[in-house]
Write an enzyme that holds these catalytic residues in place. Sequence first.
Site, mmCIF file in Angstrom:
data_model
loop_
_atom_site.group_PDB
_atom_site.id
_atom_site.type_symbol
_atom_site.label_atom_id
_atom_site.label_comp_id
_atom_site.label_asym_id
_atom_site.label_seq_id
_atom_site.Cartn_x
_atom_site.Cartn_y
_atom_site.Cartn_z
ATOM 1 N N ASP A 154 -2.989 -1.327 9.768
ATOM 2 C CA ASP A 154 -3.110 -1.305 8.302
ATOM 3 C C ASP A 154 -3.791 -2.557 7.739
ATOM 4 O O ASP A 154 -4.078 -2.617 6.548
ATOM 5 C CB ASP A 154 -1.721 -1.180 7.647
ATOM 6 C CG ASP A 154 -1.203 0.252 7.684
ATOM 7 O OD1 ASP A 154 -2.025 1.178 7.834
ATOM 8 O OD2 ASP A 154 0.017 0.434 7.561
ATOM 9 N N LYS A 202 0.848 -1.203 0.000
ATOM 10 C CA LYS A 202 0.000 0.000 0.000
ATOM 11 C C LYS A 202 0.876 1.242 0.000
ATOM 12 O O LYS A 202 2.032 1.191 0.449
ATOM 13 C CB LYS A 202 -0.939 0.010 1.219
ATOM 14 C CG LYS A 202 -0.258 0.031 2.599
ATOM 15 C CD LYS A 202 0.154 1.403 3.093
ATOM 16 C CE LYS A 202 0.895 1.354 4.426
ATOM 17 N NZ LYS A 202 1.534 2.604 4.814
HETATM 18 P P1 ATP Z 1 3.231 -0.352 8.161
HETATM 19 O O1 ATP Z 1 3.331 0.703 7.109
HETATM 20 O O2 ATP Z 1 1.956 -1.162 8.131
HETATM 21 O O3 ATP Z 1 3.591 0.108 9.549
HETATM 22 P P2 ATP Z 1 5.777 -1.321 7.306
HETATM 23 O O4 ATP Z 1 5.798 -1.399 5.829
HETATM 24 O O5 ATP Z 1 6.430 -0.119 7.901
HETATM 25 O O6 ATP Z 1 4.301 -1.462 7.808
HETATM 26 P P3 ATP Z 1 6.339 -4.125 7.623
HETATM 27 O O7 ATP Z 1 7.112 -4.512 6.408
HETATM 28 O O8 ATP Z 1 4.934 -4.558 7.708
HETATM 29 O O9 ATP Z 1 6.475 -2.568 7.900
HETATM 30 O O10 ATP Z 1 7.189 -4.634 8.888
HETATM 31 C C1 ATP Z 1 7.004 -4.078 10.161
HETATM 32 C C2 ATP Z 1 7.473 -5.074 11.210
HETATM 33 O O11 ATP Z 1 6.633 -6.220 11.168
HETATM 34 C C3 ATP Z 1 8.897 -5.545 10.994
HETATM 35 O O12 ATP Z 1 9.576 -5.375 12.209
HETATM 36 C C4 ATP Z 1 8.779 -7.025 10.660
HETATM 37 O O13 ATP Z 1 9.780 -7.813 11.259
HETATM 38 C C5 ATP Z 1 7.415 -7.414 11.237
HETATM 39 N N1 ATP Z 1 6.720 -8.441 10.428
HETATM 40 C C6 ATP Z 1 6.031 -9.458 10.916
HETATM 41 N N2 ATP Z 1 5.525 -10.207 9.940
HETATM 42 C C7 ATP Z 1 5.878 -9.672 8.779
HETATM 43 C C8 ATP Z 1 5.646 -10.016 7.418
HETATM 44 N N3 ATP Z 1 4.941 -11.096 7.053
HETATM 45 N N4 ATP Z 1 6.170 -9.208 6.474
HETATM 46 C C9 ATP Z 1 6.872 -8.091 6.840
HETATM 47 N N5 ATP Z 1 7.125 -7.745 8.119
HETATM 48 C C10 ATP Z 1 6.639 -8.519 9.090
#
Ligand code: ATP
Length: 283
Positions: free
Chosen positions: A137, A10
């Site tokens: 999210d 997203k």
């Molecule tokens: P958001 O914008 O929803 O906060 P993000 O893009 O910043 O998400 P993610 O890639 O979702 O971040 O990762 C955030 C945290 O979630 C990381 O510390 C990661 O280790 C953990 N995590 C747990 N499961 C997953 C997964 N399936 N894919 C990615 N990260 C994951």
Amino acid sequence: MIVTEKAPAKINLSLDTPMRYLDGLPKWDMIMASIDLADYLTIDIHERPQTIKVYSDSGFLPNDQRNLAYQAAHVLKTRFHQTAGVTIRIKKNIPVAAGLGGGSSDAAAVLRGLNKGWRLGLSLAELAKLSLAIDSDVPYCVYSQTAHVTGHGELVAPLPPVPHDWVVVAKPKVSVSTPTILRQINYETLEHLDNEGLLREMQNGNWDRALAKMGNVLEPLTESQYPEIRRLKQKMLKLGADCAQMSGTGPTVFAICRSESRAKRIYNGLRGFCSEVYQVVLL
Ligand code: ATP
């Protein structure tokens, strides 16, 4: 039985927060869209063993209950008293901790996949309601279509489709902790966006005017700690982006382009300047 699901990343076309709830979390006012940068999940439902297992091809992810995909399977399995075991394999393409909602989208894909596999017959709205406990999210990612998202993230109002414009996504080599940024928001100094005006332009199909109203109120906060975000954004605008801004709490920056040639120019201009760059389209 094996179910496969696509989990798109997203981006926040607009991100604002008018206040903090008493629980310390932000009240959101966001317009979100999905792009064709996606993880792919294979969900295997089996009689034995009756446990949940997660495997991924990324060295950066936990494979236990800390994985959001695991948590999604656990929520449905316990809520609907399913005895079967679940093995989830994730082909990870979305950068981790990037502001692109990769973990949330994986969790949402597991909810959609198990809803089919277990024939639970839940609507997207029902799945979204169950999913807020996993991450703010996830309710949006259950839909993965352009939407206005409010509340803690659980109020998802789908919007008319947007043009399939080109998007260049660039992730600087830093990781940003979402909870840390959210704790640092100073509500006195936030410069709010005209989201109502943006929604009106989107609903009336005035996409060019909508592009001019997009923004992210958390940009100054994350940029003050990671100046490479501002540099990337300025470079994208200089190379002809119609809109360039940070996604979520960062550090990923994206450019929206009305023409493929300008997207290509930005993509080529950023390679070498930034280690992770993708050229994709809005879904
Ligand atoms: P958001 O914008 O929803 O906060 P993000 O893009 O910043 O998400 P993610 O890639 O979702 O971040 O990762 C955030 C945290 O979630 C990381 O510390 C990661 O280790 C953990 N995590 C747990 N499961 C997953 C997964 N399936 N894919 C990615 N990260 C994951």
